[in-house]
Design a protein around this motif. Sequence first.
Motif, mmCIF file in Angstrom:
data_model
loop_
_atom_site.group_PDB
_atom_site.id
_atom_site.type_symbol
_atom_site.label_atom_id
_atom_site.label_comp_id
_atom_site.label_asym_id
_atom_site.label_seq_id
_atom_site.Cartn_x
_atom_site.Cartn_y
_atom_site.Cartn_z
ATOM 1 N N GLY A 9 0.752 -1.320 0.046
ATOM 2 C CA GLY A 9 -0.048 -0.005 -0.035
ATOM 3 C C GLY A 9 0.962 1.361 0.024
ATOM 4 N N ASN A 10 0.688 2.197 0.905
ATOM 5 C CA ASN A 10 1.171 3.500 0.897
ATOM 6 C C ASN A 10 2.644 3.199 1.152
ATOM 7 O OD1 ASN A 10 -0.881 5.280 0.399
ATOM 8 N ND2 ASN A 10 -1.413 4.904 2.852
ATOM 9 N N MET A 11 3.116 2.484 2.243
ATOM 10 C CA MET A 11 4.605 2.416 2.693
ATOM 11 C C MET A 11 5.286 1.554 1.883
ATOM 12 S SD MET A 11 6.116 4.400 4.374
ATOM 13 C CE MET A 11 7.483 4.422 3.440
ATOM 14 N N GLY A 12 4.735 0.053 1.722
ATOM 15 C CA GLY A 12 5.205 -0.795 0.699
ATOM 16 C C GLY A 12 5.240 -0.349 -0.641
ATOM 17 N N THR A 33 -1.459 -7.398 -2.798
ATOM 18 C CA THR A 33 -2.519 -6.480 -2.168
ATOM 19 C C THR A 33 -3.648 -7.577 -1.776
ATOM 20 O OG1 THR A 33 -3.752 -6.084 -4.189
ATOM 21 C CG2 THR A 33 -1.711 -4.743 -3.745
ATOM 22 N N ARG A 34 -4.645 -6.731 -1.053
ATOM 23 C CA ARG A 34 -5.746 -7.472 -0.608
ATOM 24 C C ARG A 34 -6.693 -7.269 -1.875
ATOM 25 N NH1 ARG A 34 -10.330 -5.514 0.548
ATOM 26 N NH2 ARG A 34 -9.338 -3.315 0.702
ATOM 27 N N SER A 35 -6.812 -6.361 -2.392
ATOM 28 C CA SER A 35 -8.040 -5.873 -3.487
ATOM 29 C C SER A 35 -7.433 -6.230 -4.794
ATOM 30 C CB SER A 35 -8.582 -4.639 -3.232
ATOM 31 O OG SER A 35 -7.714 -3.713 -3.600
ATOM 32 N N ALA A 36 -8.211 -6.687 -5.553
ATOM 33 C CA ALA A 36 -7.859 -6.862 -7.238
ATOM 34 C C ALA A 36 -7.575 -5.500 -7.645
ATOM 35 C CB ALA A 36 -9.079 -7.680 -7.930
ATOM 36 N N ALA A 37 -8.428 -4.335 -7.234
ATOM 37 C CA ALA A 37 -8.221 -2.945 -8.052
ATOM 38 C C ALA A 37 -6.777 -2.461 -7.602
ATOM 39 C CB ALA A 37 -9.200 -2.075 -7.238
ATOM 40 N N SER A 38 -6.352 -2.886 -6.286
ATOM 41 C CA SER A 38 -5.221 -2.217 -6.107
ATOM 42 C C SER A 38 -3.944 -3.013 -6.446
ATOM 43 C CB SER A 38 -4.713 -2.546 -4.447
ATOM 44 O OG SER A 38 -5.642 -1.859 -3.664
ATOM 45 N N ALA A 39 -3.884 -4.386 -6.881
ATOM 46 C CA ALA A 39 -3.035 -5.103 -7.666
ATOM 47 C C ALA A 39 -2.974 -4.667 -8.929
ATOM 48 C CB ALA A 39 -3.294 -6.607 -7.395
ATOM 49 N N GLY A 73 4.463 -5.707 4.584
ATOM 50 C CA GLY A 73 3.875 -4.116 4.408
ATOM 51 C C GLY A 73 2.515 -4.184 4.970
ATOM 52 N N VAL A 74 1.927 -5.038 5.488
ATOM 53 C CA VAL A 74 0.399 -4.929 5.971
ATOM 54 C C VAL A 74 0.332 -4.034 7.271
ATOM 55 C CG1 VAL A 74 -0.226 -7.356 5.053
ATOM 56 C CG2 VAL A 74 0.730 -7.453 7.011
ATOM 57 N N LYS A 75 -0.791 -3.862 7.659
ATOM 58 C CA LYS A 75 -0.909 -3.170 8.838
ATOM 59 C C LYS A 75 -0.523 -4.001 10.076
ATOM 60 C CE LYS A 75 -3.081 0.745 7.647
ATOM 61 N NZ LYS A 75 -2.321 1.846 7.628
ATOM 62 N N ALA A 100 6.517 -2.751 9.779
ATOM 63 C CA ALA A 100 5.460 -2.297 10.678
ATOM 64 C C ALA A 100 5.653 -1.560 11.944
ATOM 65 C CB ALA A 100 4.721 -3.813 11.362
ATOM 66 N N ALA A 101 5.169 -0.585 12.393
ATOM 67 C CA ALA A 101 5.327 0.335 13.438
ATOM 68 C C ALA A 101 4.987 -0.502 14.741
ATOM 69 C CB ALA A 101 4.610 1.660 13.387
ATOM 70 N N GLY A 102 5.621 -0.635 15.852
ATOM 71 C CA GLY A 102 5.131 -1.303 17.059
ATOM 72 C C GLY A 102 5.126 -2.564 17.308
HETATM 73 N N1 LIG Z 1 2.257 4.950 6.022
HETATM 74 C C1 LIG Z 1 3.363 5.352 6.800
HETATM 75 O O1 LIG Z 1 3.754 6.709 7.104
HETATM 76 C C2 LIG Z 1 4.159 4.427 7.509
HETATM 77 C C3 LIG Z 1 5.530 4.601 8.032
HETATM 78 C C4 LIG Z 1 6.264 3.518 8.448
HETATM 79 C C5 LIG Z 1 5.663 2.432 8.618
HETATM 80 N N2 LIG Z 1 4.422 2.064 8.017
HETATM 81 C C6 LIG Z 1 3.998 0.634 8.263
HETATM 82 O O2 LIG Z 1 3.596 0.233 7.010
HETATM 83 C C7 LIG Z 1 2.518 -0.840 7.150
HETATM 84 C C8 LIG Z 1 1.676 -0.657 6.112
HETATM 85 O O3 LIG Z 1 1.119 0.906 6.262
HETATM 86 P P1 LIG Z 1 0.459 1.531 5.237
HETATM 87 O O4 LIG Z 1 0.165 2.936 5.512
HETATM 88 O O5 LIG Z 1 1.196 1.249 3.777
HETATM 89 O O6 LIG Z 1 -0.948 0.747 5.049
HETATM 90 P P2 LIG Z 1 -1.775 0.542 3.647
HETATM 91 O O7 LIG Z 1 -1.735 1.829 2.633
HETATM 92 O O8 LIG Z 1 -3.307 0.326 3.862
HETATM 93 O O9 LIG Z 1 -1.318 -0.651 2.845
HETATM 94 C C9 LIG Z 1 -1.577 -2.075 3.441
HETATM 95 C C10 LIG Z 1 -1.376 -2.928 2.271
HETATM 96 O O10 LIG Z 1 -1.729 -4.205 2.596
HETATM 97 C C11 LIG Z 1 -2.321 -4.839 1.911
HETATM 98 N N3 LIG Z 1 -3.232 -5.878 2.589
HETATM 99 C C12 LIG Z 1 -4.197 -5.845 3.435
HETATM 100 N N4 LIG Z 1 -4.546 -6.976 3.661
HETATM 101 C C13 LIG Z 1 -3.645 -7.913 3.279
HETATM 102 C C14 LIG Z 1 -3.309 -9.435 3.466
HETATM 103 N N5 LIG Z 1 -3.904 -10.180 4.387
HETATM 104 N N6 LIG Z 1 -2.107 -9.773 2.508
HETATM 105 C C15 LIG Z 1 -1.618 -9.020 1.708
HETATM 106 N N7 LIG Z 1 -1.788 -7.686 1.569
HETATM 107 C C16 LIG Z 1 -2.953 -7.167 2.323
HETATM 108 C C17 LIG Z 1 -3.584 -3.698 1.442
HETATM 109 O O11 LIG Z 1 -3.991 -3.922 0.053
HETATM 110 P P3 LIG Z 1 -5.323 -3.018 -0.412
HETATM 111 O O12 LIG Z 1 -4.909 -1.742 -0.860
HETATM 112 O O13 LIG Z 1 -6.115 -3.710 -1.565
HETATM 113 O O14 LIG Z 1 -6.483 -2.868 0.821
HETATM 114 C C18 LIG Z 1 -2.319 -2.670 1.117
HETATM 115 O O15 LIG Z 1 -1.691 -3.071 -0.283
HETATM 116 C C19 LIG Z 1 2.153 -0.513 8.513
HETATM 117 O O16 LIG Z 1 2.587 -1.768 9.205
HETATM 118 C C20 LIG Z 1 2.741 0.422 9.087
HETATM 119 O O17 LIG Z 1 3.068 0.616 10.512
HETATM 120 C C21 LIG Z 1 3.732 2.974 7.594
#
Ligand SMILES: NC(=O)c1ccc[n+]([C@@H]2O[C@H](COP(=O)([O-])OP(=O)(O)OC[C@H]3O[C@@H](n4cnc5c(N)ncnc54)[C@H](OP(=O)(O)O)[C@@H]3O)[C@@H](O)[C@H]2O)c1
Length: 277
Positions: A9-12, A33-39, A73-75, A100-102
Amino acid sequence: MTIAFIGTGNMGGALLRGILAGGQPPGEVIATTRSAASAEALEAETGVRALALEADPDANRTAVAGAKLVFAGVKPWLLSETLAGVADVLAPGAVIVSMAAGVDSGTIRRAVPDHPVVRIMPNTPSAVGHGVISLAPDADASAESVAALTVLLEPVGLVVPVEEAQLPLLTAISGSGVAYFFLLAEHLVTAAVERGLDPEVAARTVAATAEGAGRLLADTPDPAALRRAVTSKGGTTAAALDSFAAEGLSGLVARAVQAAEDRSLEMEEENRAAVGR
Ligand SMILES: NC(=O)c1ccc[n+]([C@@H]2O[C@H](COP(=O)([O-])OP(=O)(O)OC[C@H]3O[C@@H](n4cnc5c(N)ncnc54)[C@H](OP(=O)(O)O)[C@@H]3O)[C@@H](O)[C@H]2O)c1
Protein backbone atom coordinates in the motif's frame (compact mmCIF):
# COMPACT_ATOMS: atom_id res chain seq x y z
CA MET A 1 17.10 -13.05 -5.90
CA THR A 2 13.30 -13.03 -5.86
CA ILE A 3 11.85 -10.27 -3.69
CA ALA A 4 8.30 -10.44 -2.36
CA PHE A 5 6.18 -7.58 -1.03
CA ILE A 6 3.33 -8.85 1.12
CA GLY A 7 0.97 -5.89 1.42
CA THR A 8 1.94 -3.12 -0.97
CA GLY A 9 0.00 0.00 0.00
CA ASN A 10 1.28 3.47 0.92
CA MET A 11 4.53 2.44 2.59
CA GLY A 12 5.20 -0.87 0.85
CA GLY A 13 4.40 0.80 -2.47
CA ALA A 14 6.70 3.74 -1.69
CA LEU A 15 9.57 1.35 -0.94
CA LEU A 16 8.84 -0.69 -4.05
CA ARG A 17 8.81 2.42 -6.26
CA GLY A 18 12.01 3.69 -4.65
CA ILE A 19 13.76 0.36 -5.16
CA LEU A 20 12.66 0.22 -8.80
CA ALA A 21 13.88 3.81 -9.28
CA GLY A 22 17.32 2.52 -8.32
CA GLY A 23 17.18 0.07 -11.25
CA GLN A 24 15.54 -3.30 -11.75
CA PRO A 25 16.74 -5.52 -8.89
CA PRO A 26 18.37 -8.79 -9.95
CA GLY A 27 15.65 -11.45 -10.06
CA GLU A 28 11.89 -11.23 -9.94
CA VAL A 29 9.80 -8.91 -7.77
CA ILE A 30 6.29 -10.02 -6.79
CA ALA A 31 3.84 -7.91 -4.80
CA THR A 32 0.52 -8.67 -3.16
CA THR A 33 -2.45 -6.62 -2.09
CA ARG A 34 -5.84 -7.44 -0.60
CA SER A 35 -8.03 -6.09 -3.41
CA ALA A 36 -7.87 -6.84 -7.12
CA ALA A 37 -8.20 -3.13 -7.90
CA SER A 38 -5.03 -2.30 -5.91
CA ALA A 39 -3.11 -5.12 -7.55
CA GLU A 40 -4.15 -4.05 -11.05
CA ALA A 41 -3.22 -0.41 -10.39
CA LEU A 42 0.14 -1.39 -8.91
CA GLU A 43 1.00 -3.72 -11.76
CA ALA A 44 -0.03 -1.14 -14.39
CA GLU A 45 2.09 1.55 -12.72
CA THR A 46 5.22 -0.39 -11.80
CA GLY A 47 5.24 -3.34 -14.18
CA VAL A 48 5.75 -5.60 -11.17
CA ARG A 49 3.66 -8.77 -11.04
CA ALA A 50 0.97 -8.08 -8.46
CA LEU A 51 -1.36 -10.70 -6.98
CA ALA A 52 -4.56 -9.98 -5.07
CA LEU A 53 -5.77 -12.01 -2.12
CA GLU A 54 -9.31 -11.21 -3.21
CA ALA A 55 -8.76 -13.08 -6.48
CA ASP A 56 -6.56 -15.84 -5.04
CA PRO A 57 -6.50 -16.65 -1.32
CA ASP A 58 -3.03 -18.19 -1.84
CA ALA A 59 -1.56 -14.99 -3.32
CA ASN A 60 0.78 -14.35 -0.36
CA ARG A 61 1.97 -17.96 -0.37
CA THR A 62 2.63 -17.86 -4.12
CA ALA A 63 4.53 -14.58 -3.80
CA VAL A 64 6.88 -15.66 -1.02
CA ALA A 65 7.71 -19.10 -2.44
CA GLY A 66 11.37 -18.88 -3.49
CA ALA A 67 11.83 -15.26 -2.30
CA LYS A 68 15.04 -14.47 -0.43
CA LEU A 69 13.69 -11.14 0.89
CA VAL A 70 10.10 -10.78 2.03
CA PHE A 71 8.97 -7.22 2.73
CA ALA A 72 5.94 -7.25 5.03
CA GLY A 73 3.85 -4.12 4.43
CA VAL A 74 0.47 -5.05 5.92
CA LYS A 75 -0.96 -3.10 8.84
CA PRO A 76 0.64 -3.99 12.20
CA TRP A 77 -2.41 -5.84 13.48
CA LEU A 78 -2.39 -8.14 10.41
CA LEU A 79 1.33 -8.87 10.50
CA SER A 80 1.48 -11.96 12.72
CA GLU A 81 -1.41 -13.77 11.08
CA THR A 82 -0.21 -12.86 7.57
CA LEU A 83 3.31 -14.16 8.24
CA ALA A 84 2.01 -17.27 10.02
CA GLY A 85 -0.04 -17.97 6.90
CA VAL A 86 3.08 -18.18 4.70
CA ALA A 87 5.62 -19.55 7.20
CA ASP A 88 5.57 -23.11 5.83
CA VAL A 89 6.30 -22.05 2.24
CA LEU A 90 9.09 -19.55 2.95
CA ALA A 91 12.41 -20.44 1.31
CA PRO A 92 15.05 -21.63 3.76
CA GLY A 93 16.96 -18.59 5.05
CA ALA A 94 14.44 -16.09 3.64
CA VAL A 95 14.76 -12.78 5.49
CA ILE A 96 11.58 -11.09 6.71
CA VAL A 97 11.78 -7.32 6.40
CA SER A 98 9.04 -5.80 8.53
CA MET A 99 8.08 -2.15 8.19
CA ALA A 100 5.29 -2.44 10.80
CA ALA A 101 5.34 0.23 13.47
CA GLY A 102 5.28 -1.09 17.02
CA VAL A 103 5.76 -4.81 16.38
CA ASP A 104 9.06 -6.05 17.83
CA SER A 105 11.18 -8.77 16.29
CA GLY A 106 10.35 -11.23 19.08
CA THR A 107 6.65 -10.91 18.25
CA ILE A 108 7.38 -11.38 14.54
CA ARG A 109 9.57 -14.44 15.21
CA ARG A 110 6.61 -16.13 16.91
CA ALA A 111 5.00 -16.28 13.46
CA VAL A 112 8.18 -17.17 11.52
CA PRO A 113 10.50 -18.80 14.06
CA ASP A 114 13.00 -20.12 11.51
CA HIS A 115 13.64 -16.84 9.71
CA PRO A 116 15.82 -13.84 10.43
CA VAL A 117 13.92 -10.60 10.85
CA VAL A 118 15.05 -7.12 9.90
CA ARG A 119 12.82 -4.34 11.18
CA ILE A 120 12.85 -1.16 9.15
CA MET A 121 11.18 2.16 9.89
CA PRO A 122 10.77 4.13 6.67
CA ASN A 123 9.04 7.49 6.37
CA THR A 124 6.75 8.79 3.65
CA PRO A 125 9.34 10.83 1.66
CA SER A 126 10.60 7.37 0.65
CA ALA A 127 7.96 7.73 -2.07
CA VAL A 128 10.09 10.45 -3.69
CA GLY A 129 13.51 8.95 -3.00
CA HIS A 130 14.19 11.21 -0.01
CA GLY A 131 13.18 8.91 2.81
CA VAL A 132 14.93 7.93 5.99
CA ILE A 133 14.93 4.20 6.60
CA SER A 134 16.11 3.07 10.03
CA LEU A 135 17.13 -0.55 9.85
CA ALA A 136 17.50 -2.98 12.77
CA PRO A 137 18.49 -6.59 12.00
CA ASP A 138 17.91 -9.29 14.60
CA ALA A 139 20.77 -11.53 15.72
CA ASP A 140 20.09 -14.16 13.02
CA ALA A 141 20.25 -11.79 10.04
CA SER A 142 23.56 -12.33 8.25
CA ALA A 143 25.87 -9.42 7.44
CA GLU A 144 25.51 -10.34 3.73
CA SER A 145 21.71 -10.15 3.77
CA VAL A 146 21.80 -6.82 5.65
CA ALA A 147 24.33 -5.47 3.13
CA ALA A 148 22.14 -6.60 0.20
CA LEU A 149 19.08 -4.99 1.79
CA THR A 150 20.98 -1.76 2.41
CA VAL A 151 22.08 -1.56 -1.24
CA LEU A 152 18.49 -2.19 -2.33
CA LEU A 153 17.14 0.57 -0.07
CA GLU A 154 19.75 3.24 -0.80
CA PRO A 155 17.81 4.72 -3.77
CA VAL A 156 14.83 5.13 -1.40
CA GLY A 157 16.67 7.42 0.99
CA LEU A 158 19.13 7.57 3.86
CA VAL A 159 19.59 4.13 5.44
CA VAL A 160 20.39 4.37 9.16
CA PRO A 161 21.49 1.14 10.90
CA VAL A 162 20.35 1.10 14.54
CA GLU A 163 19.81 -1.29 17.44
CA GLU A 164 16.20 -2.45 17.66
CA ALA A 165 15.89 -0.73 21.06
CA GLN A 166 16.43 2.62 19.29
CA LEU A 167 13.63 2.14 16.76
CA PRO A 168 10.96 3.81 18.95
CA LEU A 169 13.16 6.91 19.15
CA LEU A 170 13.88 6.85 15.41
CA THR A 171 10.15 6.42 14.82
CA ALA A 172 9.59 9.61 16.85
CA ILE A 173 12.33 11.53 15.01
CA SER A 174 12.15 10.52 11.35
CA GLY A 175 8.97 8.43 11.03
CA SER A 176 6.63 10.90 12.72
CA GLY A 177 9.08 13.77 12.31
CA VAL A 178 7.93 14.43 8.76
CA ALA A 179 4.58 15.52 10.21
CA TYR A 180 6.26 18.01 12.58
CA PHE A 181 7.72 19.87 9.59
CA PHE A 182 4.31 19.76 7.89
CA LEU A 183 2.71 21.17 11.05
CA LEU A 184 5.12 24.11 11.11
CA ALA A 185 4.39 24.66 7.41
CA GLU A 186 0.65 24.62 8.12
CA HIS A 187 1.03 27.25 10.85
CA LEU A 188 3.16 29.42 8.57
CA VAL A 189 0.53 29.23 5.83
CA THR A 190 -2.22 30.12 8.32
CA ALA A 191 -0.23 33.07 9.69
CA ALA A 192 0.43 34.33 6.15
CA VAL A 193 -3.23 34.01 5.11
CA GLU A 194 -4.49 35.68 8.31
CA ARG A 195 -2.22 38.61 7.49
CA GLY A 196 -3.66 38.93 3.99
CA LEU A 197 -1.62 36.72 1.64
CA ASP A 198 -3.53 34.79 -1.02
CA PRO A 199 -3.89 31.15 0.24
CA GLU A 200 -2.38 29.62 -2.88
CA VAL A 201 0.54 32.04 -2.89
CA ALA A 202 1.02 31.35 0.84
CA ALA A 203 1.02 27.57 0.33
CA ARG A 204 3.48 27.74 -2.57
CA THR A 205 5.74 30.19 -0.77
CA VAL A 206 5.89 28.04 2.36
CA ALA A 207 6.49 24.87 0.31
CA ALA A 208 9.36 26.51 -1.58
CA THR A 209 10.81 27.86 1.68
CA ALA A 210 10.68 24.36 3.20
CA GLU A 211 12.28 22.84 0.13
CA GLY A 212 15.06 25.44 0.14
CA ALA A 213 15.69 24.96 3.86
CA GLY A 214 15.69 21.18 3.35
CA ARG A 215 18.23 21.40 0.56
CA LEU A 216 20.54 23.61 2.60
CA LEU A 217 20.24 21.20 5.51
CA ALA A 218 20.98 18.23 3.27
CA ASP A 219 24.19 19.96 2.11
CA THR A 220 25.12 21.16 5.61
CA PRO A 221 23.56 18.96 8.30
CA ASP A 222 24.14 21.59 10.99
CA PRO A 223 20.80 23.33 11.62
CA ALA A 224 22.17 25.65 14.32
CA ALA A 225 24.88 27.00 11.98
CA LEU A 226 22.34 27.53 9.18
CA ARG A 227 19.98 29.30 11.57
CA ARG A 228 22.76 31.60 12.79
CA ALA A 229 23.65 32.40 9.17
CA VAL A 230 20.17 33.87 8.53
CA THR A 231 19.89 35.68 11.87
CA SER A 232 21.24 39.23 12.09
CA LYS A 233 21.36 40.86 15.50
CA GLY A 234 18.25 42.97 15.99
CA GLY A 235 16.75 41.80 12.68
CA THR A 236 13.45 40.21 11.67
CA THR A 237 14.58 36.59 12.06
CA ALA A 238 15.93 37.36 15.54
CA ALA A 239 12.56 38.87 16.48
CA ALA A 240 10.73 35.68 15.42
CA LEU A 241 13.28 33.35 17.04
CA ASP A 242 13.14 35.30 20.31
CA SER A 243 9.37 34.86 20.23
CA PHE A 244 9.73 31.07 19.69
CA ALA A 245 12.21 30.87 22.59
CA ALA A 246 9.96 32.91 24.89
CA GLU A 247 7.11 30.48 24.15
CA GLY A 248 9.33 27.50 25.05
CA LEU A 249 9.61 25.89 21.61
CA SER A 250 12.55 23.64 22.53
CA GLY A 251 10.65 22.17 25.49
CA LEU A 252 7.56 21.68 23.33
CA VAL A 253 9.59 19.74 20.75
CA ALA A 254 11.32 17.61 23.39
CA ARG A 255 7.97 16.70 24.95
CA ALA A 256 6.43 15.92 21.56
CA VAL A 257 9.31 13.55 20.71
CA GLN A 258 8.93 11.89 24.11
CA ALA A 259 5.19 11.44 23.52
CA ALA A 260 5.83 9.76 20.15
CA GLU A 261 8.56 7.50 21.57
CA ASP A 262 6.36 6.53 24.54
CA ARG A 263 3.49 5.71 22.20
CA SER A 264 5.76 3.55 20.06
CA LEU A 265 6.92 1.59 23.14
CA GLU A 266 3.31 1.26 24.27
CA MET A 267 2.33 -0.15 20.85
CA GLU A 268 5.13 -2.74 21.07
CA GLU A 269 3.76 -3.75 24.48
CA GLU A 270 0.19 -3.99 23.13
CA ASN A 271 1.36 -6.16 20.23
CA ARG A 272 3.39 -8.42 22.58
CA ALA A 273 0.28 -8.83 24.74
CA ALA A 274 -1.85 -9.62 21.67
CA VAL A 275 0.34 -12.64 20.82
CA GLY A 276 0.69 -13.66 24.48
CA ARG A 277 4.38 -12.82 25.05
N1 LIG B 1 2.24 5.05 6.18
C1 LIG B 1 3.32 5.40 6.88
O1 LIG B 1 3.71 6.56 7.02
C2 LIG B 1 4.17 4.33 7.51
C3 LIG B 1 5.44 4.67 8.01
C4 LIG B 1 6.22 3.64 8.56
C5 LIG B 1 5.74 2.35 8.64
N2 LIG B 1 4.49 2.08 8.16
C6 LIG B 1 4.01 0.69 8.27
O2 LIG B 1 3.71 0.23 6.97
C7 LIG B 1 2.70 -0.78 7.07
C8 LIG B 1 1.64 -0.51 6.04
O3 LIG B 1 1.05 0.74 6.29
P1 LIG B 1 0.41 1.58 5.09
O4 LIG B 1 0.18 2.93 5.61
O5 LIG B 1 1.23 1.37 3.86
O6 LIG B 1 -0.99 0.79 4.94
P2 LIG B 1 -1.88 0.63 3.60
O7 LIG B 1 -1.65 1.76 2.68
O8 LIG B 1 -3.26 0.33 4.07
O9 LIG B 1 -1.27 -0.68 2.92
C9 LIG B 1 -1.56 -1.98 3.36
C10 LIG B 1 -1.39 -2.92 2.18
O10 LIG B 1 -1.66 -4.26 2.63
C11 LIG B 1 -2.60 -4.86 1.72
N3 LIG B 1 -3.24 -5.92 2.46
C12 LIG B 1 -4.25 -5.86 3.38
N4 LIG B 1 -4.48 -7.08 3.88
C13 LIG B 1 -3.58 -7.93 3.29
C14 LIG B 1 -3.29 -9.31 3.41
N5 LIG B 1 -3.96 -10.11 4.27
N6 LIG B 1 -2.30 -9.84 2.65
C15 LIG B 1 -1.60 -9.06 1.77
N7 LIG B 1 -1.82 -7.73 1.62
C16 LIG B 1 -2.81 -7.20 2.38
C17 LIG B 1 -3.46 -3.72 1.27
O11 LIG B 1 -4.16 -4.05 0.08
P3 LIG B 1 -5.42 -3.14 -0.40
O12 LIG B 1 -4.82 -1.85 -0.86
O13 LIG B 1 -6.00 -3.90 -1.53
O14 LIG B 1 -6.31 -3.00 0.79
C18 LIG B 1 -2.37 -2.67 1.03
O15 LIG B 1 -1.71 -2.95 -0.19
C19 LIG B 1 2.17 -0.74 8.49
O16 LIG B 1 2.65 -1.85 9.20
C20 LIG B 1 2.72 0.54 9.05
O17 LIG B 1 2.99 0.45 10.44
C21 LIG B 1 3.70 3.02 7.58
